[in-house]
Design an enzyme around this catalytic site. Structure first.
Site, PDB file in Angstrom:
ATOM      1  N   HIS A 122       0.790  -1.218   0.261  1.00 12.44           N
ATOM      2  CA  HIS A 122       0.009   0.051  -0.006  1.00 12.44           C
ATOM      3  C   HIS A 122       0.641   1.350  -0.245  1.00 12.44           C
ATOM      4  O   HIS A 122       0.664   2.274   0.581  1.00 12.44           O
ATOM      5  CB  HIS A 122      -0.900  -0.068   1.220  1.00 12.44           C
ATOM      6  CG  HIS A 122      -1.882  -0.980   0.929  1.00 12.44           C
ATOM      7  ND1 HIS A 122      -2.481  -1.304  -0.002  1.00 12.44           N
ATOM      8  CD2 HIS A 122      -2.663  -1.622   2.277  1.00 12.44           C
ATOM      9  CE1 HIS A 122      -3.582  -2.360  -0.014  1.00 12.44           C
ATOM     10  NE2 HIS A 122      -3.604  -2.383   1.557  1.00 12.44           N
ATOM     11  N   GLU A 150     -11.542  -2.936  -2.909  1.00 13.34           N
ATOM     12  CA  GLU A 150     -10.568  -2.030  -3.149  1.00 13.34           C
ATOM     13  C   GLU A 150     -10.403  -1.940  -4.661  1.00 13.34           C
ATOM     14  O   GLU A 150      -9.552  -2.836  -5.287  1.00 13.34           O
ATOM     15  CB  GLU A 150      -9.117  -2.495  -2.402  1.00 13.34           C
ATOM     16  CG  GLU A 150      -9.265  -2.556  -1.040  1.00 13.34           C
ATOM     17  CD  GLU A 150      -8.082  -3.271  -0.173  1.00 13.34           C
ATOM     18  OE1 GLU A 150      -6.899  -2.960  -0.566  1.00 13.34           O
ATOM     19  OE2 GLU A 150      -8.669  -3.959   0.568  1.00 13.34           O
ATOM     20  N   HIS A 191      -9.456   2.611   1.053  1.00  9.03           N
ATOM     21  CA  HIS A 191      -9.645   1.275   1.843  1.00  9.03           C
ATOM     22  C   HIS A 191     -10.705   1.379   2.945  1.00  9.03           C
ATOM     23  O   HIS A 191     -10.306   1.172   4.196  1.00  9.03           O
ATOM     24  CB  HIS A 191      -8.043   0.957   2.546  1.00  9.03           C
ATOM     25  CG  HIS A 191      -7.656  -0.173   2.749  1.00  9.03           C
ATOM     26  ND1 HIS A 191      -8.355  -0.919   3.828  1.00  9.03           N
ATOM     27  CD2 HIS A 191      -6.743  -1.085   2.310  1.00  9.03           C
ATOM     28  CE1 HIS A 191      -7.716  -2.221   4.050  1.00  9.03           C
ATOM     29  NE2 HIS A 191      -6.820  -2.222   2.848  1.00  9.03           N
TER      30      HIS A 191
END
Length: 344
Positions: free
Chosen positions: A101, A309, A175
């Site tokens: 991420h 996502e 997220h």
């Protein structure tokens, strides 16, 4: 419709978008973190349907990425490195040997500049950030704009735009953990999910994509006619077990299938409809959530939220035959995901 803002912790600003139906979307300029989404149930009762911390200080670390903008690359990158035009780029190992991420200083950790806007039918805020060349190991100076828009049809749009001065890699997402029961009444096991996807990407024991596409037919990953998430949470399929009994997988969408995802929750009568122009989605069922976090409506627990996502697959950096996340120099990156809330 109205936009209001207030300072929290004397360093961040939390903005609230409110439409004419009472639906609200609340978020921070830090990480673009969505802290609450308030929508009606079948009886018109307004409740929060996303997970967020009770204490704002907890967002400083936010290891579960609650509500945040994720970038430069959403997902895991094998060996925290990739090759581009013959050159190897080293990224941060922020999850054992993997890059996750966007790394320690990913977009979930930056202060975004905000610019509100309003028309007759919609309100929103444009969040802007410039990531310098080489930040986190990534090539290119990237100008990013993420726009949050709320309409009177109870639609929440996230528009992602970016441009880089060098060839680079990029795939952005949000997220947010959804729980349509409202106020965290139950886990998401009974959420009924429809998804237009024939294939998902296999994961190895390190949660890294192998590149192998698995046909969903006769597996707990077949959501084409809809199923409750509990089927996968209790399944003995090796892929469900690998991620801690649940889902944390990239599903490839079938082309031209609309909407991409529909989620229904019987007790509240809420429906979440998701449309996107991204090639797929990582559906994560909160398998890693423990019971130690103080959330807005109570303590956390496993399976308390589900993330959708929408993104390109970072596995394409090391595996063939998957949609690319390469971004050419001066080529606009433009993606949109729509979250629409209904009742039944």
């Amino acid at each position: 419709m109205k936009i209001t803002s207030e300072k929290v912790l004397n360093k961040w600003v939390e903005t609230t978008l409110t439409n004419n139906n009472g639906m609200q979307v609340r978020f921070l300029n830090f990480g673009g973190i969505i802290t609450e989404i308030i929508v009606p149930n079948r009886d018109g009762v307004l409740e929060n349907v996303v997970l967020g911390y009770r204490q704002y200080e907890e967002y400083e670390q936010n290891p579960n990425y609650f509500g945040a903008i994720i970038g430069r690359v959403a997902g895991r990158i094998q060996d925290a490195s990739f090759h581009l035009d013959g050159k190897r780029y080293e990224l941060e190992n922020n999850e054992e040997t993997r890059h996750l991420h966007g790394g320690y200083g990913g977009f979930h950790q930056v202060m975004w500049e905000t610019s509100p806007f309003q028309t007759n039918n919609q309100i929103g805020v444009q969040l802007s950030h410039t990531s310098p060349d080489g930040e986190g190991g990534y090539p290119g100076r990237v100008n990013v704009t993420v726009t949050y828009t709320l309409t009177n049809k109870n639609e929440f749009f996230i528009d992602y735009q970016a441009i880089s001065d060098k060839k680079t890699i990029l795939t952005l997402t949000n997220h947010t953990y959804f729980n349509l029961t409202g106020q965290q009444k139950e886990t998401v096991g009974n959420h009924f999910v429809n998804m237009n996807s024939d294939q998902f990407i296999e994961l190895n024991q390190n949660l890294l994509p192998t590149g192998k596409l698995i046909d969903v037919t006769h597996t707990p990953f077949d959501f084409r006619k809809g199923k409750r998430l509990i089927e996968g949470l209790k399944a003995t399929h090796p892929q469900n077990i690998t991620v801690g009994h649940g889902y944390d997988h990239y599903f490839l969408f079938n082309k031209d299938a609309e909407p991409s995802i529909i989620v229904k929750e019987d007790t509240s009568g809420r429906i979440l409809e998701i449309n996107t122009d991204q090639p797929g989605v990582v559906m994560y069922t909160g398998n890693g959530l423990d019971n130690q976090l103080q959330l807005r409506e109570g303590m956390s627990k496993k399976y308390l939220g589900v993330c959708f996502e929408t993104q390109g697959p970072p596995a394409s950096l090391h595996q063939q035959g998957l949609p690319s996340i390469l971004l050419e120099a001066n080529e606009p990156y433009k993606k949109q995901t729509r979250f629409a809330f209904h009742r039944y």
